[in-house]
Scaffold this motif. Structure first.
Motif, PDB file in Angstrom:
ATOM      1  N   LYS A  70       4.685   3.043 -16.851  1.00 48.84           N
ATOM      2  CA  LYS A  70       5.625   3.572 -15.851  1.00 48.84           C
ATOM      3  C   LYS A  70       6.706   2.548 -15.516  1.00 48.84           C
ATOM      4  O   LYS A  70       7.875   2.899 -15.346  1.00 48.84           O
ATOM      5  CB  LYS A  70       4.868   3.992 -14.582  1.00 48.84           C
ATOM      6  N   CYS A  71       6.314   1.276 -15.414  1.00 45.56           N
ATOM      7  CA  CYS A  71       7.297   0.217 -15.151  1.00 45.56           C
ATOM      8  C   CYS A  71       8.297   0.123 -16.306  1.00 45.56           C
ATOM      9  O   CYS A  71       9.513   0.015 -16.090  1.00 45.56           O
ATOM     10  CB  CYS A  71       6.602  -1.131 -14.981  1.00 45.56           C
ATOM     11  N   ASP A  95       3.558   5.525  -7.664  1.00 46.83           N
ATOM     12  CA  ASP A  95       4.846   6.088  -8.093  1.00 46.83           C
ATOM     13  C   ASP A  95       5.935   5.882  -7.042  1.00 46.83           C
ATOM     14  O   ASP A  95       7.066   5.503  -7.369  1.00 46.83           O
ATOM     15  CB  ASP A  95       4.711   7.580  -8.419  1.00 46.83           C
ATOM     16  N   GLU A  96       5.591   6.114  -5.765  1.00 46.83           N
ATOM     17  CA  GLU A  96       6.583   5.918  -4.698  1.00 46.83           C
ATOM     18  C   GLU A  96       6.915   4.437  -4.526  1.00 46.83           C
ATOM     19  O   GLU A  96       8.073   4.073  -4.282  1.00 46.83           O
ATOM     20  CB  GLU A  96       6.058   6.467  -3.356  1.00 46.83           C
ATOM     21  N   ILE A  97       5.907   3.586  -4.653  1.00 40.95           N
ATOM     22  CA  ILE A  97       6.127   2.136  -4.534  1.00 40.95           C
ATOM     23  C   ILE A  97       7.054   1.660  -5.643  1.00 40.95           C
ATOM     24  O   ILE A  97       7.984   0.882  -5.412  1.00 40.95           O
ATOM     25  CB  ILE A  97       4.779   1.375  -4.572  1.00 40.95           C
ATOM     26  N   ARG A 111       0.809  -1.230   0.000  1.00 36.50           N
ATOM     27  CA  ARG A 111       0.000   0.000   0.000  1.00 36.50           C
ATOM     28  C   ARG A 111       0.834   1.269   0.000  1.00 36.50           C
ATOM     29  O   ARG A 111       0.371   2.322  -0.411  1.00 36.50           O
ATOM     30  CB  ARG A 111      -0.928  -0.023   1.229  1.00 36.50           C
ATOM     31  N   HIS A 112       2.085   1.160   0.495  1.00 32.37           N
ATOM     32  CA  HIS A 112       2.975   2.329   0.589  1.00 32.37           C
ATOM     33  C   HIS A 112       4.402   1.902   0.264  1.00 32.37           C
ATOM     34  O   HIS A 112       4.755   0.724   0.393  1.00 32.37           O
ATOM     35  CB  HIS A 112       2.950   2.919   2.007  1.00 32.37           C
ATOM     36  N   ALA A 113       5.233   2.867  -0.095  1.00 32.91           N
ATOM     37  CA  ALA A 113       6.650   2.580  -0.324  1.00 32.91           C
ATOM     38  C   ALA A 113       7.292   2.049   0.950  1.00 32.91           C
ATOM     39  O   ALA A 113       8.215   1.233   0.914  1.00 32.91           O
ATOM     40  CB  ALA A 113       7.363   3.846  -0.792  1.00 32.91           C
ATOM     41  N   GLU A 114       6.785   2.501   2.089  1.00 26.79           N
ATOM     42  CA  GLU A 114       7.330   2.068   3.375  1.00 26.79           C
ATOM     43  C   GLU A 114       7.177   0.553   3.550  1.00 26.79           C
ATOM     44  O   GLU A 114       8.015  -0.095   4.202  1.00 26.79           O
ATOM     45  CB  GLU A 114       6.622   2.808   4.521  1.00 26.79           C
TER      46      GLU A 114
END
Length: 527
Positions: A302-303, A267-269, A230-233
């Motif tokens: 994007k990939c 994008d961040e992921i 769900r997040h880059a984190e």
């Protein structure tokens, strides 16, 4: 494997459509990830899956215990040995997956327009009007009018095996829902998905961590499929966890995008992950159906521009029970290739499907046909424009190698590499011919023992479109002091000949390091 210059924008000769597909050592440039399970775990079936074109074996820990999967993996190793086909291993985490628990395993019939209660009390028996779930916070996460989907086998969407619910009321820990369609849930486990609702559970659960630190470490997994990213984190946390376990520092993390939250932070992921898996089953529940294709095209683009593998799921669901895909499914596979996918994941189709080998074979054939009409010229120009100037040294060499190979109609590109980065960059520009990535093992020591690297790098290219690895003899250096390294080049060419992609008088483009410089050279083969 040299593809025709024909493009989809041009008129297609009808006669060419009727020509039979030509068999090849490489069924397609696009890779196929097969999920191994009850119908695909014997040495014989796995061997035939490898022969048909599977290059990555996925182990889904949403079901089955580690011992069961270990037996399957031992069979995979035996199949690799007998077929001499390299195959990577992917561990798919469970993640924050909500599940309905049916301890009796009796089928549960749900009738449209009646009520059913979802309760966190797992001691209660699952019935037609009461379903225990494995999450205490469901009543706090949902509200009246929310949509809940319950199904088995990764959301096939079949109206007879999956059910849509609408939240009617929340009472304490219990959630009362109106059943929107009649269905029968069969088996012990069904997945529950609440549309567009955040579930407050960690992405890498304690169960996932235990699996990685035991089964994953024992088997040196090549890929970690991080469910519900769900997040880059989430990716950073998983990488930090992997780094605690020796060789798993080299394991690549593929972020599985399955819901609105992952889409919002895409994008961040992408910047953090080694690759992306577009889990269209779950996305098709979180997104309106008419929006799924838009995200697929945007995410794959994007990939591609980032040079990171894009993997698409849920393409030929009906082949779990049928020998042929529907027309829509066959077109969907082709469109995934034309969008720029690196690989296709087969889930239920190979896990429990009746025709795992045939499914891999047919998907490979569809991919190969789509690749013939892929507009490489347009893609190449787009990628060069996106990268911009000044290009990095490696990027310039990679794009030049691909341009040269296309201009001279080379049959193959051979790239010598130790980290695999140069070969991945070449594959980023989507050459029309295969790229043989010759991975040179490196000898390393931790003062106590010597180890060779190279295995991870070779296997991890098995998920990248157009990249076909081979492990070289470690006595041959990747870097040469002169402009030729004849012994290792001969090994690579012999491999190409054995595969049927290199013939006498063919032109071959070679990319390698010479001293401190990277060079691209074109050679013409003799008889």
């Amino acid at each position: 494997m040299q593809s025709s210059p024909l493009l989809l924008e041009e008129p297609i000769r009808m006669a060419s459509i009727l020509e039979p597909s030509k068999p090849s050592f490489f069924p397609a440039m696009t890779k196929i990830v097969g999920t191994l399970g009850p119908k695909s775990r014997s040495i014989d079936v796995i061997s035939r899956c490898l022969e048909a074109g599977m290059s990555v074996a996925r182990f889904d820990f949403s079901w089955g215990d580690p011992e069961y999967h270990q037996e399957t993996l031992e069979n995979l190793k035996a199949a690799i040995k007998s077929t001499k086909k390299l195959c990577a291993v992917m561990l798919d985490t469970v993640g924050p997956e909500l599940q309905v628990v049916n301890k009796t395993e009796h089928p549960i019939s749900l009738q449209a327009d009646t009520l059913v209660v979802l309760t966190p009390d797992q001691d209660k028996e699952a019935t037609s009007n009461l379903l225990p779930v494995n999450f205490n916070g469901l009543s706090k996460a949902v509200k009246k009018g929310d949509t809940i989907f319950i199904g088995q086998y990764l959301f096939t969407g079949s109206e007879t095996t999956s059910v849509w619910l609408e939240v009617k009321d929340v009472d304490g820990d219990d959630v009362t829902c109106i059943i929107k369609n009649s269905a029968t849930l069969a088996g012990s486990l069904y997945t529950l998905h609440v549309s567009q609702i955040r579930i407050d559970l960690p992405t890498l659960t304690d169960k996932d961590k235990e699996l990685i630190s035991t089964w994953g470490l024992q088997n040196n997994i090549d890929f970690l499929s991080l469910s519900y990213t769900r997040h880059a984190e989430d990716v950073r946390h998983a990488r930090e966890f992997l780094s605690k376990f020796g060789d798993l520092k080299q394991t690549q993390i593929f972020a599985k995008i399955e819901n609105i939250e992952g889409l919002t932070h895409f994008d961040e992921i992408l910047r953090e992950a080694d690759g992306i898996i577009l889990s269209r089953g779950n996305l098709g529940i979180d997104l309106p159906p008419e929006k799924v294709f838009l995200f697929q095209k945007a995410a794959i683009y994007k990939c591609n521009m980032a040079g990171k593998p894009a993997v698409v799921t849920r393409v030929v669901d009906t082949m779990a029970d049928n020998l042929r895909p529907t027309r829509a499914e066959a077109t969907d596979v082709a469109n995934a290739v034309l969008d720029g996918s690196d690989a296709i994941v087969l889930g239920a189709e190979t896990l429990r499907g009746l025709y795992p080998v045939e499914t891999i074979s047919i998907v490979g054939k569809i991919c190969a046909e789509a690749e013939k009409v892929y507009n490489q010229d347009l893609y190449f120009k787009k990628t060069v424009r996106y990268v911009g100037e000044p290009m990095s040294h490696l990027e310039s060499i990679a794009s030049s190698a691909v341009r040269a190979a296309i201009k001279v109609k080379a049959s193959v590109i051979i790239c010598f590499t130790s980290s695999g980065r140069a070969a991945r960059l070449i594959a980023k520009y989507r050459p029309t011919m295969p790229v043989i990535s010759v991975v040179i093992p490196q000898l390393k020591t931790n003062q106590l023992r010597w180890t060779f690297t190279g295995g991870f790098q070779a296997r991890q290219s098995l998920i990248i479109r157009g990249l076909f690895p081979m492990l070289a003899d470690p006595r041959h250096p990747a870097e040469s002091k002169s402009a030729t390294n004849e012994s290792i080049l001969k090994v690579a060419l012999d491999h190409g000949k054995a595969c049927g992609i290199v013939k006498p008088h063919d032109r071959v483009v070679v990319c390698q390091k010479v001293g401190d410089s990277s060079v691209v050279k074109i050679i013409e083969l003799e008889d």
